[in-house]
Design an enzyme around this catalytic site. Structure first.
Site, PDB file in Angstrom:
ATOM      1  N   ASP A 127       0.857  -1.183   0.000  1.00  0.00           N
ATOM      2  CA  ASP A 127       0.000   0.000   0.000  1.00  0.00           C
ATOM      3  C   ASP A 127       0.893   1.232   0.000  1.00  0.00           C
ATOM      4  OD1 ASP A 127      -2.402   1.559   0.287  1.00  0.00           O
ATOM      5  OD2 ASP A 127      -1.853   1.881   2.370  1.00  0.00           O
ATOM      6  N   SER A 128       0.286   2.380  -0.242  1.00  0.00           N
ATOM      7  CA  SER A 128       1.038   3.632  -0.173  1.00  0.00           C
ATOM      8  C   SER A 128       1.525   3.916   1.249  1.00  0.00           C
ATOM      9  CB  SER A 128       0.146   4.781  -0.646  1.00  0.00           C
ATOM     10  OG  SER A 128      -1.066   4.763   0.065  1.00  0.00           O
ATOM     11  N   CYS A 180      -3.824  -1.061  -2.171  1.00  0.00           N
ATOM     12  CA  CYS A 180      -4.114   0.347  -2.402  1.00  0.00           C
ATOM     13  C   CYS A 180      -5.058   0.506  -3.601  1.00  0.00           C
ATOM     14  CB  CYS A 180      -2.792   1.064  -2.675  1.00  0.00           C
ATOM     15  SG  CYS A 180      -2.962   2.815  -2.995  1.00  0.00           S
ATOM     16  N   ASN A 181      -6.176   1.180  -3.361  1.00  0.00           N
ATOM     17  CA  ASN A 181      -7.141   1.397  -4.453  1.00  0.00           C
ATOM     18  C   ASN A 181      -6.556   2.270  -5.547  1.00  0.00           C
ATOM     19  OD1 ASN A 181     -10.195   0.574  -3.487  1.00  0.00           O
ATOM     20  ND2 ASN A 181      -8.823   0.973  -1.798  1.00  0.00           N
ATOM     21  N   THR A 182      -5.780   3.275  -5.141  1.00  0.00           N
ATOM     22  CA  THR A 182      -5.192   4.184  -6.127  1.00  0.00           C
ATOM     23  C   THR A 182      -4.232   3.421  -7.044  1.00  0.00           C
ATOM     24  OG1 THR A 182      -5.413   5.981  -4.538  1.00  0.00           O
ATOM     25  CG2 THR A 182      -3.903   6.344  -6.362  1.00  0.00           C
ATOM     26  N   CYS A 209     -11.208   2.947  -0.751  1.00  0.00           N
ATOM     27  CA  CYS A 209      -9.929   3.492  -0.285  1.00  0.00           C
ATOM     28  C   CYS A 209      -9.558   2.736   0.990  1.00  0.00           C
ATOM     29  CB  CYS A 209     -10.078   4.987   0.013  1.00  0.00           C
ATOM     30  SG  CYS A 209      -8.622   5.703   0.798  1.00  0.00           S
ATOM     31  N   THR A 210      -8.273   2.447   1.124  1.00  0.00           N
ATOM     32  CA  THR A 210      -7.812   1.665   2.282  1.00  0.00           C
ATOM     33  C   THR A 210      -8.252   2.234   3.625  1.00  0.00           C
ATOM     34  OG1 THR A 210      -5.803   2.983   2.056  1.00  0.00           O
ATOM     35  CG2 THR A 210      -5.709   0.692   1.300  1.00  0.00           C
ATOM     36  N   HIS A 211      -8.341   3.567   3.699  1.00  0.00           N
ATOM     37  CA  HIS A 211      -8.601   4.192   4.997  1.00  0.00           C
ATOM     38  C   HIS A 211     -10.093   4.227   5.362  1.00  0.00           C
ATOM     39  CE1 HIS A 211      -4.540   5.443   4.218  1.00  0.00           C
ATOM     40  NE2 HIS A 211      -4.465   6.145   5.321  1.00  0.00           N
ATOM     41  N   GLU A 247      -5.573   9.211   9.237  1.00  0.00           N
ATOM     42  CA  GLU A 247      -4.169   9.155   9.678  1.00  0.00           C
ATOM     43  C   GLU A 247      -4.023   9.835  11.047  1.00  0.00           C
ATOM     44  OE1 GLU A 247      -1.147   8.180   8.032  1.00  0.00           O
ATOM     45  OE2 GLU A 247      -2.260   7.205   6.424  1.00  0.00           O
ATOM     46  N   TYR A 274      -0.697   8.637  -2.209  1.00  0.00           N
ATOM     47  CA  TYR A 274      -0.693   8.420  -3.654  1.00  0.00           C
ATOM     48  C   TYR A 274      -1.933   9.050  -4.316  1.00  0.00           C
ATOM     49  CZ  TYR A 274       2.920   4.664  -3.538  1.00  0.00           C
ATOM     50  OH  TYR A 274       4.069   3.925  -3.414  1.00  0.00           O
ATOM     51  N   GLY A 275      -2.976   9.181  -3.520  1.00  0.00           N
ATOM     52  CA  GLY A 275      -4.283   9.535  -4.082  1.00  0.00           C
ATOM     53  C   GLY A 275      -4.362  10.898  -4.734  1.00  0.00           C
TER      54      GLY A 275
HETATM   55  N1  DGL Z   1      -4.021   3.764  -0.096  1.00  0.00           N
HETATM   56  C1  DGL Z   1      -4.740   4.808  -0.783  1.00  0.00           C
HETATM   57  C2  DGL Z   1      -5.966   4.208  -1.472  1.00  0.00           C
HETATM   58  O1  DGL Z   1      -6.485   3.171  -1.095  1.00  0.00           O
HETATM   59  C3  DGL Z   1      -5.150   5.913   0.174  1.00  0.00           C
HETATM   60  C4  DGL Z   1      -3.976   6.697   0.719  1.00  0.00           C
HETATM   61  C5  DGL Z   1      -3.241   7.452  -0.369  1.00  0.00           C
HETATM   62  O2  DGL Z   1      -3.786   8.394  -0.956  1.00  0.00           O
HETATM   63  O3  DGL Z   1      -2.100   7.076  -0.617  1.00  0.00           O
HETATM   64  O4  DGL Z   1      -6.427   4.789  -2.431  1.00  0.00           O
END
Ligand code: DGL
Length: 268
Positions: free
Chosen positions: A13-14, A76-78, A188-190, A156, A45-46
């Site tokens: 993940d990011s 990571c979705n991004t 999104c992971t969060h 976060e 990353y988003g």
């Molecule tokens: N991990 C990213 C996602 O799932 C979220 C955090 C980021 O923007 O890096 O899209």
């Protein structure tokens, strides 16, 4: 492809957010060794361009391949939205799963769907990756997407159930007011961290909330089983990050509810 069932599963993940996926995988597959990479030096990353996210994702893929993983999970979705195909090109026959494909399959299998809502980062929403993935399975489904860029920094910071979080969620989710969505994908992971708050803000207990962490863990289990690559003797969890290993370790242990071995700093 690794034919060694004792090889680890690579998850990346990011940053810290992909631990939602790692936790679900550890629960579904307690006897697997897991190697997790969090790109803590370069998160988020988003808000970055597709090209940049791709470059980072391919570097991490090389790192996981150097660790001899038998499967890669893109938590990571991004990254799933921007770099899935490039990662698959690099890894050849190695199984690569991503949260967007798994989340889509779960959303479409859990309820009859005419209309699916998706929330994600700006990059994920702009890529329309969920929309494409849903329409590849059923082109008649209406998809409404909403980018929620402030939710990552709030998560976060641990601000997941205070007034600021509630107001922010209310504002973003108002796009679904009076809409007829059957399910809402947390893209999104969060966002699973806001899972408790979301149903009351949507003012609906019938909208199915789709957490792609659970769905990718299930897909990983089924895939390893089909390939006869399930491990029966592992259970280690080793984390690598690109910055601030100590902070990551504290957060990870709190989040996973158990001690983990020392987090290793790795410069890609
Ligand atoms: N991990 C990213 C996602 O799932 C979220 C955090 C980021 O923007 O890096 O899209």
């Amino acid at each position: 492809m690794s034919t060694n069932s004792k090889a680890p599963i690579g998850i990346f993940d990011s940053g810290i957010g992909g631990l939602t996926v790692a936790k679900a995988v550890a629960k579904a597959l307690p006897n697997e060794d897991i190697i997790y990479f969090g790109d803590t030096a370069r998160v988020p990353y988003g808000i970055k361009s597709e090209e940049t996210v791709r470059e980072y994702a391919l570097q991490i893929t090389d790192f996981l391949l150097s660790k001899g993983v038998k499967m890669i999970l893109i938590a990571c979705n991004t990254v799933s939205a921007s770099a899935k195909n490039e990662i698959k090109e690099k890894t050849g026959s190695l199984p690569v799963l991503d949260v967007i494909t798994s989340g889509t399959e779960m959303a479409l299998s859990q309820t009859p769907n005419d209309h699916v809502g998706v929330i994600g980062t700006l990059a994920t929403v702009n890529s329309k990756a969920y929309e494409k993935s849903i329409h590849a399975l059923d082109s008649k489904i209406k998809v409404t997407q909403q980018a929620c860029p402030l939710l990552v920094p709030l998560a976060e910071e641990g601000w997941i159930d205070n007034e600021v979080a509630t107001k922010t969620l209310e504002s973003y989710l108002s796009v679904f007011d009076n809409s007829d969505i059957n399910s809402l994908i947390l893209g999104c992971t969060h966002y699973p961290l806001f899972k408790k708050a979301i149903p009351s803000i949507l003012k609906s207990d019938t909208i199915k909330i789709i957490d792609s962490a659970d769905s990718i863990a299930l897909t990983a289990k089924n895939t390893l089983n089909a390939l006869e690559l399930l491990n029966t003797e592992g259970g280690d969890f080793q984390c690598f990050v690109s910055d601030r290993p100590q902070r990551f370790q504290e957060l990870a242990e709190r989040f996973l509810g158990r001690k983990i071995s020392d987090v290793v700093i790795t410069h890609l």
